[in-house]
Enzyme design. Structure first.
Site, PDB file in Angstrom:
ATOM      1  CG  ASP A   1      -2.077  -0.979   1.070  1.00  0.00           C
ATOM      2  OD1 ASP A   1      -2.239  -1.539  -0.037  1.00  0.00           O
ATOM      3  OD2 ASP A   1      -2.807  -1.190   2.054  1.00  0.00           O
TER       4      ASP A   1
ATOM      5  NE  ARG B   1       7.551   5.062  -3.387  1.00  0.00           N
ATOM      6  CZ  ARG B   1       8.102   4.777  -4.559  1.00  0.00           C
ATOM      7  NH1 ARG B   1       8.602   5.741  -5.318  1.00  0.00           N
ATOM      8  NH2 ARG B   1       8.158   3.531  -4.994  1.00  0.00           N
TER       9      ARG B   1
ATOM     10  CG  ASN C   1      -4.327   6.170   3.142  1.00  0.00           C
ATOM     11  OD1 ASN C   1      -5.116   5.683   2.352  1.00  0.00           O
ATOM     12  ND2 ASN C   1      -3.671   5.439   4.020  1.00  0.00           N
ATOM     13  CD  GLU C   2      -3.684   8.792   6.816  1.00  0.00           C
ATOM     14  OE1 GLU C   2      -2.471   8.636   6.541  1.00  0.00           O
ATOM     15  OE2 GLU C   2      -4.496   7.863   6.847  1.00  0.00           O
TER      16      GLU C   2
ATOM     17  CG  ASP D   1      -1.985  13.328  21.388  1.00  0.00           C
ATOM     18  OD1 ASP D   1      -1.650  14.160  22.251  1.00  0.00           O
ATOM     19  OD2 ASP D   1      -1.981  12.099  21.584  1.00  0.00           O
TER      20      ASP D   1
ATOM     21  CB  ALA E   1      -5.396  11.671  22.147  1.00  0.00           C
TER      22      ALA E   1
END
Length: 211
Positions: free
Chosen positions: A64, A69, A131-132, A161, A196
């Site tokens: 993945d 990339r 992805n993110e 966080d 978090a």
């Protein structure tokens, strides 16, 4: 049909398969090999930007990470072959690589569109994210305070966080471990997941991609 070829050049198995596929595809048409791998094989290499301009379909060989990339600079159809540890996004396993490519050559395939995120930091364009995108504290155990806006409207303010913004593809990755939902790739939305958060009401949101 012209081909691009990108592989995980750190893994011997992926390199060996990529060479085999290079010979297979070269018998059909032109193959543009990514520059880093090409140098190791004494071939002429091309950057991802050049491959994106020249190729009709890009083949990735690896896991993945190799796909992600490639997707930073590639917006052509990608045929992903898994020869790594994690192949969640891959189309076929390595032993079926030639069979799968032959089906593509024969026109027996469908293209599934996946969303990518456009990323800017202080006006500077960064590579697109398949992805993110994560904004997080630079120091471990140091809280960061964030304001999250959607179309100039304040969605929430919290300390924690950081925060993750994920595509449907990325909803099964980092965002999932932060408590976010899994989105079908066909859903035109993104996940915003606090990392978090020091706030009970701060929970993941699902927002339309057009926003």
């Amino acid at each position: 049909m012209k081909w691009g070829l990108i592989c995980n050049y750190h893994v011997k198995k992926a390199c060996s398969l990529a060479l085999d596929l290079y010979e297979f595809l070269s018998e059909k048409d032109k193959v543009f090999v990514e520059d880093t791998f090409a140098k190791k094989q004494n071939m002429k290499g091309f950057s991802h930007e050049e491959i994106n301009k020249k190729a009709d379909i890009v083949v990735t060989v690896g896991g993945d990470g190799t796909i992600l990339r490639a997707l930073e600079k590639i917006d052509k159809p990608v045929f992903a072959i898994n020869s790594g540890g994690m192949g969640f996004l891959s189309e076929v396993e390595s032993k079926y690589a030639k069979e799968g490519l032959q089906r593509v050559i024969n026109g027996d395939y469908n293209v599934e569109e996946r969303a990518k995120l456009k990323v800017l930091v202080n006006g500077k364009r960064l590579p697109d994210a398949a992805n993110e995108v994560t904004v997080q504290t630079a120091r471990i155990a140091k809280m960061i305070y964030l304001q999250v806006f959607v179309e100039n409207d304040l969605l929430d303010t919290f300390g924690g966080d950081g925060v993750i913004v994920a595509t449907p593809t990325g909803s099964t990755s980092y965002a999932l471990s932060a408590g976010g939902p899994i989105l079908d790739p066909a859903v035109n939305a993104m996940v915003i997941a606090p990392l978090a958060p020091f706030k009970l009401s701060a929970r993941p949101w699902v927002i339309p991609l057009e926003k």
